[in-house]
Design an enzyme around this catalytic site. Structure first.
Site, PDB file in Angstrom:
ATOM      1  N   ASP A   8       0.847  -1.191   0.000  1.00 28.47           N
ATOM      2  CA  ASP A   8       0.000   0.000   0.000  1.00 28.47           C
ATOM      3  C   ASP A   8       0.882   1.240   0.000  1.00 28.47           C
ATOM      4  O   ASP A   8       1.735   1.400   0.885  1.00 28.47           O
ATOM      5  CB  ASP A   8      -0.905   0.013   1.226  1.00 28.47           C
ATOM      6  CG  ASP A   8      -1.993  -1.061   1.159  1.00 28.47           C
ATOM      7  OD1 ASP A   8      -1.980  -1.860   0.201  1.00 28.47           O
ATOM      8  OD2 ASP A   8      -2.841  -1.093   2.073  1.00 28.47           O
ATOM      9  N   ASP A 130     -15.431  -3.098  -2.061  1.00 27.63           N
ATOM     10  CA  ASP A 130     -15.054  -2.817  -0.668  1.00 27.63           C
ATOM     11  C   ASP A 130     -16.333  -2.579   0.112  1.00 27.63           C
ATOM     12  O   ASP A 130     -17.072  -1.627  -0.182  1.00 27.63           O
ATOM     13  CB  ASP A 130     -14.145  -1.592  -0.599  1.00 27.63           C
ATOM     14  CG  ASP A 130     -12.922  -1.743  -1.494  1.00 27.63           C
ATOM     15  OD1 ASP A 130     -12.353  -2.848  -1.538  1.00 27.63           O
ATOM     16  OD2 ASP A 130     -12.545  -0.756  -2.156  1.00 27.63           O
TER      17      ASP A 130
END
Length: 242
Positions: A8, A130
């Site tokens: 990330d 998500d």
């Protein structure tokens, strides 16, 4: 079952957030390329690179430079997502050499653009789902859409999407275990290939996801558990081969 380590990116660094909250950031490395090389040497077959700044609509130029360096220096397929909003974004990432391009917010907010992406790039396009409490979140998880994850998965399957990355936001970065029931439900109801994500805390979690393979769950993204040393990538790879 493929194990996919996550990298990330925020401001060019390798970080992890808890439940997507920027206030809950841990920096694991100032050199994400070195992390990518580490996962390659440990036996990874693919990397999952997330552009957190792009997802949150802030300057992501450092992250895109890092992505270019990873693609140039590390001989692994890269799945990349975060801030992919336009057909031009997809074209640029495809030219850079990204293998799978994850589209989230745009898939919800502008299905016509998603269809254009699918028409031109086919299976390169992966939809990121998500979810929080069963509903889909967008805009870097800062906004909720008025659609359930299950309904959305079925909709994009009808459009021609072949794969989704499913993340339970409440578990992401929390190391509280994968939401197995929802992951299985998404795969079964939609017929899509599913990459599971969010909450892996142990090798038992890895094995539990492995056991969902018959339903179409064929890969697992692991982030914080690897960075915190709860187990090694080699151990996770061995677990899915048993």
């Amino acid at each position: 079952m493929i194990i996919i380590p996550a990298i990330d990116l925020r401001d060019g660094r390798c970080v992890r957030l808890s439940q997507g909250q920027t206030s809950a950031e841990t920096v694991y490395s100032e050199n994400p390329v070195a992390i990518a090389k580490k996962w390659y040497e440990a036996g990874a077959e693919m990397l999952h690179v997330v552009n957190l700044d792009g997802a949150m609509n802030v300057n992501d130029s450092k992250n895109l430079r890092v992505l270019g360096d990873i693609l140039y220096q590390v001989n692994l397929p890269v799945q990349f997502g975060g801030g992919v909003r336009t057909l031009g974004d997809v074209q640029k990432l495809d030219e850079m050499g990204v293998t799978r391009i994850v589209v989230g917010t745009t898939a919800i907010e502008n299905p016509l653009i998603l269809q254009s992406m699918l028409d031109e790039f086919g299976s390169t396009i992966v939809v990121g789902i998500d979810a929080r409490d069963g509903k889909v979140a967008v805009r870097g998880w800062q906004k909720m859409a008025d659609v359930t994850a299950l309904d959305f998965a079925q909709k994009v399957a009808d459009m021609g999407v072949e794969r989704v990355v499913y993340t339970d936001i409440a578990r992401d970065g929390m190391m509280s275990g994968i939401n197995l029931d929802s992951t299985r439900e998404i795969a079964e109801a939609s017929g899509l290939k599913v990459t599971a994500s969010g909450g892996v805390a142990s090798l038992d979690d890895v094995c539990a996801v492995r056991d969902l393979a018959e339903f179409g769950v064929d890969s697992l993204i692991i982030g914080k558990a690897l960075y915190e040393g709860l187990f090694t990538l080699e151990e996770a790879l061995d677990a899915v081969e048993e």
